[in-house]
Design an enzyme around this catalytic site. Structure first.
Site, PDB file in Angstrom:
ATOM      1  N   CYS A 361     -25.783  27.046  18.788  1.00  0.00           N
ATOM      2  CA  CYS A 361     -26.509  28.304  18.974  1.00  0.00           C
ATOM      3  C   CYS A 361     -25.688  29.334  19.753  1.00  0.00           C
ATOM      4  CB  CYS A 361     -27.836  28.031  19.651  1.00  0.00           C
ATOM      5  SG  CYS A 361     -28.944  27.236  18.516  1.00  0.00           S
ATOM      6  N   TYR A 390      -6.687  18.647  21.895  1.00  0.00           N
ATOM      7  CA  TYR A 390      -7.644  19.511  22.604  1.00  0.00           C
ATOM      8  C   TYR A 390      -8.880  19.802  21.748  1.00  0.00           C
ATOM      9  CZ  TYR A 390      -3.304  19.938  25.194  1.00  0.00           C
ATOM     10  OH  TYR A 390      -2.152  19.629  25.873  1.00  0.00           O
TER      11      TYR A 390
HETATM   12  N1  PLP Z   1       2.368  18.771  30.849  1.00  0.00           N
HETATM   13  C1  PLP Z   1       1.626  19.621  31.571  1.00  0.00           C
HETATM   14  C2  PLP Z   1       1.849  19.708  33.026  1.00  0.00           C
HETATM   15  C3  PLP Z   1       0.640  20.405  30.966  1.00  0.00           C
HETATM   16  O1  PLP Z   1      -0.088  21.246  31.701  1.00  0.00           O
HETATM   17  C4  PLP Z   1       0.443  20.286  29.559  1.00  0.00           C
HETATM   18  C5  PLP Z   1      -0.576  21.085  28.870  1.00  0.00           C
HETATM   19  O2  PLP Z   1      -1.342  21.814  29.407  1.00  0.00           O
HETATM   20  C6  PLP Z   1       1.226  19.375  28.853  1.00  0.00           C
HETATM   21  C7  PLP Z   1       2.192  18.638  29.517  1.00  0.00           C
HETATM   22  C8  PLP Z   1       1.065  19.170  27.384  1.00  0.00           C
HETATM   23  O3  PLP Z   1       1.305  20.318  26.668  1.00  0.00           O
HETATM   24  P1  PLP Z   1       1.311  20.297  25.088  1.00  0.00           P
HETATM   25  O4  PLP Z   1       0.075  19.619  24.650  1.00  0.00           O
HETATM   26  O5  PLP Z   1       1.350  21.727  24.707  1.00  0.00           O
HETATM   27  O6  PLP Z   1       2.537  19.532  24.677  1.00  0.00           O
END
Ligand code: PLP
Length: 438
Positions: A361, A390
């Site tokens: 919603c 994510y």
């Molecule tokens: N390492 C750190 C400290 C992060 O903050 C992040 C993502 O926010 C990552 C690794 C992983 O990044 P990605 O998923 O873009 O490879």
């Protein structure tokens, strides 16, 4: 249509992943469903791990598990020879439950609680990535009270911010994370830790951004950190053993994205760092990296069942699916772009333009605007590509929607790795009202 990893279209015109018909998966496990292509995850992991080996560089490839955290995923990462990066007590707990060797776990976060740090000490994890002065104080006290050693890295912000094809270098980074490398904070953090009786300073960490398609920014950041290492060596005779250059390696979500192979990121990074290290006469440190998205992002596909259809004459055709921002917040949060196919019509031409709406919603609950798709009917299965990073990790119970199931597929086999939530899970923590009216 761009297919990822082991995806194919079978003789029935259905999308398959890992040799398994996505229609079979949707039927057996229900929708919404996350499907992970395990072979693609392994391929990416080996791309990183084996390139370091080939170059003869001592390294740790730590899976940034914030991208997708589950017991089976931690076990898969460990099978592929990766360390694990966690950012919370919950991720740490899951990794430990998965049987990950504690010494391969690195713990990140800009506000780790005392309880989380105690948990890390108790488990004897490999390393804590220290983010700020408050944490230094807390850690020193904790290590002393427990009379226990703990390896640490200092997270620094080098003033290099990378975004897709671009990067900027600034004198000062406006970030909630880490010690500024340029304004004296990183030096101060070094002075506060390098001679500590219990904290064992290994070196430095930085993470410069996400969805990075170029290797130059990693090199620039690496050079800045090596320069700082040289300064600490010269001034304090301290050797940093570890240089951690974080994650952020880009993947293809749409045709605009042009990712590089893991090998290229690693080779270019090592070339620049090795050159700089030689120049300042240091010995090559261990190189650690933390890929998240590039390991699991395009290995994940979301399956939804298409339901209602709405035409706004001369404006737009909506089709709605049985999930949405509760299992993928990225379009609403970051305006993230995705591609999709109707999995049971994958051999047909994508002649229609639809906006794919979720069922939550919120007017902003749209998964894809103007998706090019096959003619859609209620009951069709929509496969949305590249949802492995994510997506589930950021899922919520908004509208009290149950979170989806997650399945791993490989070589014609499929396995449930996270069960679908039930309504009982949703009310599990609720308590009935005991306050009396009046
Ligand atoms: N390492 C750190 C400290 C992060 O903050 C992040 C993502 O926010 C990552 C690794 C992983 O990044 P990605 O998923 O873009 O490879």
């Amino acid at each position: 249509m761009h297919l990822y990893g082991t995806q194919q279209v079978n003789s029935q015109g259905h999308l398959t992943i890992g040799g398994v018909d996505t229609l079979t998966l949707a039927q057996q496990y229900g929708t919404p469903l996350f499907v992970y292509d395990v072979a693609l995850i392994r391929e990416r992991a080996q791309g990183f791990v084996n390139t370091f080996k080939k170059l003869g560089v001592t390294a740790q490839v730590a899976y940034a598990s914030k991208a997708f955290s589950s017991i089976a995923m931690y076990q898969l990462a460990a099978q592929e020879g990766m360390s694990i990066d966690v950012v919370s007590g919950g991720e740490l707990y899951t990794a430990l439950q998965a049987g990950v060797v504690p010494s391969t776990i690195h713990f990140h976060g800009n506000n780790k609680s005392l309880a989380e740090l105690e948990m890390a000490f108790e488990a004897k994890i490999g390393c804590i990535v220290v983010d700020n002065f408050y944490e230094i104080e807390t850690l020193k006290q904790l290590a002393k009270n427990r009379q226990q050693q703990m390896a640490i890295l200092l997270r620094v912000t080098p003033g290099v911010e990378a975004h897709t094809h671009d990067f900027i270098t600034t004198g000062q980074a406006d970030s909630k994370f880490g010690f500024d490398l340029n304004n004296g904070q990183a030096d101060e953090a070094f002075l506060q830790t390098y001679q500590d009786e219990y904290l064992q300073l290994l070196g430095m960490h930085c993470h410069i951004g996400s969805q990075i398609f170029d290797t130059v920014a990693f090199g620039v950041a690496g050079e800045k950190l090596v320069d700082k290492m040289a300064k600490w060596k010269e001034t304090y005779q301290f050797t940093c053993r570890v240089l951690n250059l974080g994650g952020g390696f880009g993947i293809r979500y749409t045709e605009e994205d042009k990712p590089l192979a893991p090998q290229v990121y690693v080779e270019d990074m090592i070339k620049v760092v090795q050159k700089k290290v030689n120049e300042v006469k240091l010995t090559m440190p261990e190189i650690w990296i933390e890929p998240g998205r590039s390991l699991v992002g395009d290995a994940g596909t979301s399956l939804y069942t298409i339901g209602s259809h709405k035409t706004v004459p001369n404006v737009r055709e909506y089709i709605a699916v049985d999930g949405g921002m509760s299992d993928n917040i990225r379009p609403a949060l970051y305006d993230a772009k995705y591609e999709a196919v109707i999995a049971n019509k994958a051999d047909q031409a994508a002649t229609e333009t639809y906006t794919v709406a979720g069922k939550l919603c919120e007017s902003g609950d749209k998964l894809i605007e103007d998706a090019q798709l096959q003619q859609a009917e209620a009951g069709d299965i929509l496969a949305m590509f590249c949802t492995g990073a994510y997506g589930y990790a950021m899922a919520s119970n908004y509208n009290r929607v149950a979170r989806p199931a997650v399945v791993f597929v490989e070589d014609g086999q499929h396995q449930l790795v996270i069960a679908r939530e039930t309504y009982d899970h949703i009310i599990a923590n609720d308590k009935a009202l005991t306050l009396k009216k009046g």
